[in-house]
Design a protein around this motif. Sequence first.
Motif, PDB file in Angstrom:
ATOM      1  N   LEU A  76     -57.111  42.850 -55.046  1.00 29.56           N
ATOM      2  CA  LEU A  76     -56.376  41.734 -54.453  1.00 29.56           C
ATOM      3  C   LEU A  76     -57.098  41.373 -53.155  1.00 29.56           C
ATOM      4  O   LEU A  76     -57.044  42.110 -52.175  1.00 29.56           O
ATOM      5  N   GLU A  77     -57.806  40.224 -53.169  1.00 30.45           N
ATOM      6  CA  GLU A  77     -58.694  39.889 -52.052  1.00 30.45           C
ATOM      7  C   GLU A  77     -58.017  39.079 -50.961  1.00 30.45           C
ATOM      8  O   GLU A  77     -58.374  39.165 -49.793  1.00 30.45           O
ATOM      9  N   SER A  78     -57.050  38.223 -51.314  1.00 34.59           N
ATOM     10  CA  SER A  78     -56.342  37.455 -50.290  1.00 34.59           C
ATOM     11  C   SER A  78     -55.078  36.845 -50.877  1.00 34.59           C
ATOM     12  O   SER A  78     -54.927  36.730 -52.101  1.00 34.59           O
ATOM     13  N   LEU A  79     -54.168  36.438 -49.975  1.00 33.74           N
ATOM     14  CA  LEU A  79     -52.935  35.751 -50.349  1.00 33.74           C
ATOM     15  C   LEU A  79     -52.878  34.443 -49.581  1.00 33.74           C
ATOM     16  O   LEU A  79     -53.112  34.413 -48.376  1.00 33.74           O
ATOM     17  N   ARG A  80     -52.564  33.348 -50.282  1.00 33.22           N
ATOM     18  CA  ARG A  80     -52.461  32.041 -49.623  1.00 33.22           C
ATOM     19  C   ARG A  80     -51.099  31.444 -49.932  1.00 33.22           C
ATOM     20  O   ARG A  80     -50.698  31.375 -51.088  1.00 33.22           O
TER      21      ARG A  80
ATOM     22  N   GLN B 217     -62.637  37.487 -29.508  1.00 35.31           N
ATOM     23  CA  GLN B 217     -62.559  38.353 -28.338  1.00 35.31           C
ATOM     24  C   GLN B 217     -61.984  39.720 -28.727  1.00 35.31           C
ATOM     25  O   GLN B 217     -61.391  39.880 -29.797  1.00 35.31           O
ATOM     26  N   ARG B 218     -62.121  40.676 -27.823  1.00 32.53           N
ATOM     27  CA  ARG B 218     -61.598  42.014 -28.083  1.00 32.53           C
ATOM     28  C   ARG B 218     -60.076  41.967 -28.280  1.00 32.53           C
ATOM     29  O   ARG B 218     -59.350  41.307 -27.527  1.00 32.53           O
ATOM     30  N   GLY B 219     -59.585  42.631 -29.302  1.00 35.65           N
ATOM     31  CA  GLY B 219     -58.151  42.699 -29.564  1.00 35.65           C
ATOM     32  C   GLY B 219     -57.620  41.562 -30.416  1.00 35.65           C
ATOM     33  O   GLY B 219     -56.436  41.538 -30.750  1.00 35.65           O
ATOM     34  N   GLU B 220     -58.463  40.600 -30.776  1.00 34.67           N
ATOM     35  CA  GLU B 220     -58.006  39.474 -31.595  1.00 34.67           C
ATOM     36  C   GLU B 220     -58.086  39.802 -33.084  1.00 34.67           C
ATOM     37  O   GLU B 220     -58.982  40.524 -33.518  1.00 34.67           O
ATOM     38  N   TYR B 221     -57.155  39.258 -33.844  1.00 37.52           N
ATOM     39  CA  TYR B 221     -57.164  39.366 -35.302  1.00 37.52           C
ATOM     40  C   TYR B 221     -56.795  37.992 -35.873  1.00 37.52           C
ATOM     41  O   TYR B 221     -56.385  37.088 -35.131  1.00 37.52           O
ATOM     42  N   LEU B 222     -56.984  37.829 -37.184  1.00 40.53           N
ATOM     43  CA  LEU B 222     -56.837  36.506 -37.790  1.00 40.53           C
ATOM     44  C   LEU B 222     -55.466  35.884 -37.543  1.00 40.53           C
ATOM     45  O   LEU B 222     -55.360  34.696 -37.244  1.00 40.53           O
TER      46      LEU B 222
ATOM     47  N   SER C  68     -53.225  28.083 -40.678  1.00 47.13           N
ATOM     48  CA  SER C  68     -52.932  29.282 -41.472  1.00 47.13           C
ATOM     49  C   SER C  68     -54.151  30.200 -41.525  1.00 47.13           C
ATOM     50  O   SER C  68     -55.287  29.758 -41.352  1.00 47.13           O
ATOM     51  N   VAL C  69     -53.871  31.475 -41.760  1.00 52.71           N
ATOM     52  CA  VAL C  69     -54.955  32.456 -41.925  1.00 52.71           C
ATOM     53  C   VAL C  69     -55.838  32.057 -43.102  1.00 52.71           C
ATOM     54  O   VAL C  69     -57.073  32.159 -43.040  1.00 52.71           O
ATOM     55  N   ALA C  70     -55.198  31.569 -44.169  1.00 49.95           N
ATOM     56  CA  ALA C  70     -55.955  31.166 -45.369  1.00 49.95           C
ATOM     57  C   ALA C  70     -56.938  30.048 -45.052  1.00 49.95           C
ATOM     58  O   ALA C  70     -58.064  30.033 -45.555  1.00 49.95           O
ATOM     59  N   ASP C  71     -56.540  29.083 -44.205  1.00 44.06           N
ATOM     60  CA  ASP C  71     -57.445  27.988 -43.825  1.00 44.06           C
ATOM     61  C   ASP C  71     -58.669  28.509 -43.095  1.00 44.06           C
ATOM     62  O   ASP C  71     -59.793  28.081 -43.339  1.00 44.06           O
TER      63      ASP C  71
ATOM     64  N   LYS D 194     -68.301  33.992 -34.530  1.00 48.84           N
ATOM     65  CA  LYS D 194     -67.929  32.591 -34.336  1.00 48.84           C
ATOM     66  C   LYS D 194     -67.204  32.067 -35.571  1.00 48.84           C
ATOM     67  O   LYS D 194     -67.696  32.191 -36.685  1.00 48.84           O
ATOM     68  N   LEU D 195     -66.037  31.484 -35.343  1.00 47.30           N
ATOM     69  CA  LEU D 195     -65.223  30.927 -36.423  1.00 47.30           C
ATOM     70  C   LEU D 195     -65.072  29.429 -36.246  1.00 47.30           C
ATOM     71  O   LEU D 195     -64.765  28.956 -35.143  1.00 47.30           O
ATOM     72  N   LYS D 196     -65.284  28.667 -37.318  1.00 48.52           N
ATOM     73  CA  LYS D 196     -65.015  27.232 -37.295  1.00 48.52           C
ATOM     74  C   LYS D 196     -63.575  27.015 -37.728  1.00 48.52           C
ATOM     75  O   LYS D 196     -63.145  27.522 -38.768  1.00 48.52           O
ATOM     76  N   ILE D 197     -62.821  26.254 -36.943  1.00 50.19           N
ATOM     77  CA  ILE D 197     -61.407  26.033 -37.229  1.00 50.19           C
ATOM     78  C   ILE D 197     -61.094  24.547 -37.105  1.00 50.19           C
ATOM     79  O   ILE D 197     -61.381  23.934 -36.066  1.00 50.19           O
ATOM     80  N   THR D 198     -60.548  23.958 -38.175  1.00 48.98           N
ATOM     81  CA  THR D 198     -60.142  22.549 -38.152  1.00 48.98           C
ATOM     82  C   THR D 198     -58.713  22.476 -37.632  1.00 48.98           C
ATOM     83  O   THR D 198     -57.797  23.011 -38.248  1.00 48.98           O
ATOM     84  N   VAL D 199     -58.529  21.819 -36.491  1.00 51.43           N
ATOM     85  CA  VAL D 199     -57.208  21.741 -35.870  1.00 51.43           C
ATOM     86  C   VAL D 199     -56.832  20.295 -35.608  1.00 51.43           C
ATOM     87  O   VAL D 199     -57.683  19.423 -35.479  1.00 51.43           O
ATOM     88  N   SER D 200     -55.529  20.049 -35.509  1.00 52.53           N
ATOM     89  CA  SER D 200     -55.029  18.744 -35.084  1.00 52.53           C
ATOM     90  C   SER D 200     -55.292  18.609 -33.594  1.00 52.53           C
ATOM     91  O   SER D 200     -55.154  19.569 -32.843  1.00 52.53           O
ATOM     92  N   LEU D 201     -55.711  17.421 -33.158  1.00 55.14           N
ATOM     93  CA  LEU D 201     -56.023  17.237 -31.738  1.00 55.14           C
ATOM     94  C   LEU D 201     -54.837  17.614 -30.855  1.00 55.14           C
ATOM     95  O   LEU D 201     -55.008  18.225 -29.804  1.00 55.14           O
ATOM     96  N   LYS D 202     -53.641  17.267 -31.307  1.00 55.46           N
ATOM     97  CA  LYS D 202     -52.463  17.553 -30.476  1.00 55.46           C
ATOM     98  C   LYS D 202     -52.143  19.039 -30.440  1.00 55.46           C
ATOM     99  O   LYS D 202     -51.413  19.488 -29.545  1.00 55.46           O
ATOM    100  N   ASP D 203     -52.675  19.823 -31.385  1.00 53.19           N
ATOM    101  CA  ASP D 203     -52.371  21.243 -31.434  1.00 53.19           C
ATOM    102  C   ASP D 203     -53.435  22.126 -30.803  1.00 53.19           C
ATOM    103  O   ASP D 203     -53.323  23.350 -30.803  1.00 53.19           O
ATOM    104  N   GLN D 204     -54.500  21.516 -30.260  1.00 51.87           N
ATOM    105  CA  GLN D 204     -55.538  22.321 -29.644  1.00 51.87           C
ATOM    106  C   GLN D 204     -55.021  22.991 -28.375  1.00 51.87           C
ATOM    107  O   GLN D 204     -54.272  22.385 -27.610  1.00 51.87           O
ATOM    108  N   PRO D 205     -55.400  24.254 -28.151  1.00 52.30           N
ATOM    109  CA  PRO D 205     -54.967  24.932 -26.927  1.00 52.30           C
ATOM    110  C   PRO D 205     -55.469  24.193 -25.689  1.00 52.30           C
ATOM    111  O   PRO D 205     -56.541  23.593 -25.694  1.00 52.30           O
TER     112      PRO D 205
END
Length: 573
Positions: free
Chosen positions: A29-33, A479-484, A494-497, A514-525
Amino acid sequence: MIIHPLRAFTFCIALALSLFSVSSWANALESLRVWPSPDETRVVIDLKSEAEYSYFTLSGPTRLVVDLKDTQLKTKLPLDVKGSPVLRKIRKSSPPNSGTYRLVFELSKKTPVQLFKLAPTPGGQYGHRLVVDISHGGSKATPAVTPSSPSKTQVSRDASQLLGTGDIVVALDAGHGGEDPGSIGPTRKYEKHATLAISKKVADQINAIPGMKAVLTRRGDYFVNLNKRSEIARKNKAHLLVSIHADAFHSPKPRGGSVFVLNTRRANTEIARWVENHEEQSQLLGGAGEVLAKNNNDKNVSQTLLDLQFSHSQKEGYKVATKILREMGSAGVHLHKKEPVNASLAVLKSPDIPSVLVETGFISNPTEERLLFQRSHQDKLARALSKAIVKYFEENPPEGTLFANRGKSIKHKVARGESLSVIAKKYGSSTKAIMSANKLKSTSLAVGQVLTIPGAQASVSVPKVSNPVETKVVTHVVQRGEYLGKIATKYKVSVADIKRENNMRSDTLKLGQKLKITVSLKDQPLRKHKVQRGEFLGKIANKYGVSVNSLRRANNLKSDQLAVGQTLIIPHN
């Protein structure tokens, strides 16, 4: 050489155990979406090989238990589910035997479930999958983009048709969604995000026009079966279905927009054949079962009547397609084909609803991939489509609609809560014109009062509506201590995305990855910058790829003078 009997026995046991271990973990079982949609929550279980499974349900509390035979876990559990009204958590549990992996789906209520297997997709996007569809139990799959409730809208539309003031309903279908990303661009941008953004913009334009209403087949990132898209349009009594996509090809060279119309015989270009093949793959990605046959006719309906309906829909679809191409060209959008292209596509096979499929550009072309995610370009496309749709209905207004009675006086019965300005907006008139036509001395109205609405102007203008639903690809350095899960929460994805966008097979991360992440402009940190010695606005703007003006606006700067240590907010656009 003499082998001691005890040693030989031990060797045989060890060999048997090793062979049993290999066979018992034949699958993984490799992943759940998880993909919640208005009708159901879909869970896609990605597996190394074909699933052997069994399942049962339990009550008090309600649970779905799935046993995967000869399977080991290669992803993290438990998984807390957000956004689903029925599924709360997916966790593991004690298996009935050592060769089985047991999954438990914690449910909020007893509801129908359906499980089925999917083979690997021809394009290689996905391997073996086990799909679990959990019904929401009675939720409706007709998410209309309208401020009023569906029940009120339905009643008012039926009554208004008798008065000749009905709305023209346009169904807007954002291609792909959920586990089906559609085509993927050179920088890993997904077609499904561009199509939803553009569709929402067109919907806002349509809803701002008196006498028109838009319905979206999907409003979020979830998959809708191709047959279901036409059903949603039909349930909302749509007069037109416009399916919005972004083209792709095996070469990065092709570029420009196209519009496809139904032709059940054969596609007339290589690109059309490519689109047909990818529509079929879309069905496989979404797990919808068999794709529509080329001549899928309802045997219970008169063939002659069906042929006439198809002929009418094809003819009207061609008219709409021609207008869309003309407006796209006038707006400065490059066209791949200047005439409508014939193709046999499931989403166009609605005999009673004229339908077109708009390819807004080639996401496989690096330049057009960038354009398809730009706010200004999306606005340009949305406005071109809206203008074309309005012009088509001005020339071909459906009977009983406000458009069909343009230039004629209309009677309106005042309902509770209606004001003169609300009524004027509804009919594209003005309070002054209505007061004059009815010789009103004040704006006060009485419930049940009948007003004469003067004939509207001959041509309909498409107002400019701002709807900033754009997305952007950001690069996140682990960074150190980060997970998906933590990173997904930060960017509201989502983690699946994240895993799909970065071709990840496991949840393991490396420091500095380095991770590429597609985000909504309004949801960017929120980004902040502390001014260093020697820095000025232009230098900081260049560093973050923003304009000096946007920096001034975001920080309410009255001058360009900066102080060392001053904290600036860095805008995302």
